[in-house]
Scaffold this motif. Structure first.
Motif, PDB file in Angstrom:
ATOM      1  N   UNK A  91       0.828  -1.203   0.000  1.00  0.00           N
ATOM      2  CA  UNK A  91       0.000   0.000   0.000  1.00  0.00           C
ATOM      3  C   UNK A  91       0.868   1.262   0.000  1.00  0.00           C
ATOM      4  N   UNK A  92       2.067   1.161   0.566  1.00  0.00           N
ATOM      5  CA  UNK A  92       2.999   2.293   0.546  1.00  0.00           C
ATOM      6  C   UNK A  92       3.798   2.335  -0.757  1.00  0.00           C
ATOM      7  N   UNK A 137      -8.792  -3.570   1.256  1.00  0.00           N
ATOM      8  CA  UNK A 137      -9.356  -2.225   1.131  1.00  0.00           C
ATOM      9  C   UNK A 137      -9.213  -1.400   2.403  1.00  0.00           C
ATOM     10  N   UNK A 138      -9.381  -2.000   3.572  1.00  0.00           N
ATOM     11  CA  UNK A 138      -9.383  -1.196   4.796  1.00  0.00           C
ATOM     12  C   UNK A 138      -8.066  -0.452   5.014  1.00  0.00           C
ATOM     13  N   UNK A 143      -5.137   4.735   4.746  1.00  0.00           N
ATOM     14  CA  UNK A 143      -3.970   5.455   4.249  1.00  0.00           C
ATOM     15  C   UNK A 143      -4.349   6.660   3.406  1.00  0.00           C
ATOM     16  N   UNK A 144      -5.405   6.525   2.604  1.00  0.00           N
ATOM     17  CA  UNK A 144      -5.862   7.643   1.779  1.00  0.00           C
ATOM     18  C   UNK A 144      -6.407   8.786   2.629  1.00  0.00           C
ATOM     19  N   UNK A 145      -7.110   8.469   3.709  1.00  0.00           N
ATOM     20  CA  UNK A 145      -7.618   9.530   4.580  1.00  0.00           C
ATOM     21  C   UNK A 145      -6.459  10.333   5.156  1.00  0.00           C
ATOM     22  N   UNK A 385       1.417   0.709   8.613  1.00  0.00           N
ATOM     23  CA  UNK A 385       0.877   0.865   9.964  1.00  0.00           C
ATOM     24  C   UNK A 385      -0.585   0.493  10.051  1.00  0.00           C
ATOM     25  N   UNK A 386      -1.361   0.908   9.064  1.00  0.00           N
ATOM     26  CA  UNK A 386      -2.787   0.559   9.091  1.00  0.00           C
ATOM     27  C   UNK A 386      -3.003  -0.913   8.764  1.00  0.00           C
TER      28      UNK A 386
END
Length: 443
Positions: A91-92, A137-138, A143-145, A385-386
């Motif tokens: 995701x990063x 997705x979560x 991360x987008x927020x 992290x998320x």
């Protein structure tokens, strides 16, 4: 050992989404629009909301016992956590949007496919697919927020993010309470309705969602006033991400992640079994139980927005969250003593709404606190992290879900709620020594 990992150029559909990245820090209507897309994507991904209102009707149809259903819930939830942890660094490295778009579309198809389920094996397969997608997705949406909100405004941003898991439950429970009588309590009707909604949302998200460039994702933004300076700094960032071990090896991050999961045990119970609990203990019919449950989610949403605004204005995450901890502890003793009593529907709406408010007060500021803790370690590791939190959340919640009705069968619902109360208290202890100010607003 190197503390950074180079970002490689991707090909195919992931590469296409990477080429859609923006180099301007979002503000104004652009920020609002991107947050709305994240929120509605999160509604689709949180499949539990689509399932929970019809569980009282679905279990007799599938000839599933409560205990076996609990094990299915637990096992598939653990799968979500494993998927998130294994893919966390992606995701990063590749951004978030590909995972969000892919996940929402597959979930929409899976919701539709529920109408063809006729046995336990079919139900297990569909739920497993949904669980895998939720693990993707979560962490991507959280991360987008963080990417789209500076620290002054982040608690509100995450409060809006919870329109996904909370909004999914509220939307599905409200629609079920309204439409089930019209379809003579046919549970398949809800998946036609929710599947159509999810498919439309997935198409909208695919067309308009965007990622920040790697340079922008590597910045810490205190307020929107810094946007111009942040954009200039981002031009000089090489696009490297820090080593995810910096997050995975942090005891403070793990304690915060596990602590909030313990606080939310009663929330997870309500997500998976809320209407079923109201029907079993208080003898409400299925449509009425779903309607009562919808007020819990509506109150929770409102509390998350209000406490988010207050937390952002004060910049005091810990004391705001502690207010929710103390209030929820007091409420749980009252909630336990309701078991066995006759409670009217109107009164139960007030009780469940209060529970939703208190849980929202405890959870909303924690999300901002956790995100800022990750930023302080390294701003490029939000996805990792998320993903760690998703792992902690789904593994512990999955174990709890699997054991819920085993515990209930042994010591009753009141015994289970006492376990949830102990979890709330443990989170309060973790909060006492977590990083961040209590009463003095930081500069």
């Amino acid at each position: 050992m190197s503390t950074t990992a180079p970002v490689k150029t991707s090909r195919g559909i992931i590469g296409w989404y990477e080429r859609r990245e923006v180099t301007t820090y979002p503000r104004g209507w652009m920020q609002v629009g991107l947050l709305v897309l994240v929120i509605i994507a999160n509604i689709v991904a949180n499949y539990e909301g689509e399932l929970a209102p019809v569980v009282p009707l679905l279990l007799p149809f599938l000839k599933l016992s409560l205990v076996n259903y609990g094990f299915i819930v637990g096992g598939t939830t653990v799968v979500s956590g494993i998927v998130a942890m294994v893919l966390g660094s992606r995701f990063d490295r590749h951004g978030r949007t590909f995972f969000v778009v892919f996940g929402t579309f597959v979930t929409a198809l899976a919701v539709f496919s529920m109408v063809f389920v006729t046995n336990t094996i079919g139900f297990l397969i569909v739920r497993l697919i949904m669980a895998i997608i939720l693990g993707l997705v979560l962490p991507a949406t959280t991360g987008l927020v963080r990417d789209f909100t500076p620290r002054v405004g982040r608690a509100l941003g995450f409060g809006l993010w919870t329109f996904g898991p909370v909004g999914a439950n509220f939307l599905a429970a409200g629609i079920a309470g309204w439409t089930l009588p019209a379809f003579h309590d046919r549970w398949q009707s809800q998946f036609y309705i929710m599947g159509s909604i999810c498919l439309i949302i997935s198409i909208i998200v695919a067309l308009f969602i965007r990622d920040l460039s790697p340079g922008l994702r590597a910045q810490i933004v205190q307020s929107s006033r810094e946007a111009a300076a942040v954009e200039e700094n981002a031009k000089h960032v090489s696009g490297e991400i820090a080593n995810p071990r910096m997050v995975f090896g942090s005891f403070r991050v793990w304690s915060l992640a596990v602590g909030i999961v313990l606080f939310l045990l009663v929330y997870y119970f309500t997500t998976a079994f809320g209407p079923l609990y109201l029907e079993t203990v208080f003898k409400y019919p299925p449509s009425q139980a779903a309607g009562v449950a919808s007020y819990f989610w509506l109150a929770n949403l409102g509390a998350l927005i209000v406490v988010g605004i207050i937390s952002d204005r004060l910049q005091l995450r810990k004391i705001c969250s502690m207010v929710g901890v103390v209030g929820t502890l007091i409420f749980m003793f009252f909630w336990i003593h309701l078991i066995g009593q006759t409670v009217s529907v109107s009164t139960m709406i007030w009780y469940t709404s209060l529970q939703g408010v208190l849980l929202g007060i405890g959870f909303g500021p924690w999300m901002a606190l956790y995100s800022e803790t990750l930023e302080d370690i390294h701003p490029t590791l939000q996805g990792s992290g998320w993903a760690l939190w998703s792992f902690a959340q789904y593994v512990l919640a999955g174990i709890a879900g699997g054991l819920t009705f085993v515990v209930v069968g042994s010591i009753g619902f009141n015994g289970w709620f006492y376990i949830c109360t102990a979890g709330i208290a443990l989170y309060g202890i973790v909060l006492l020594w977590s990083k961040g100010p209590w009463f003095r607003r930081p500069r």
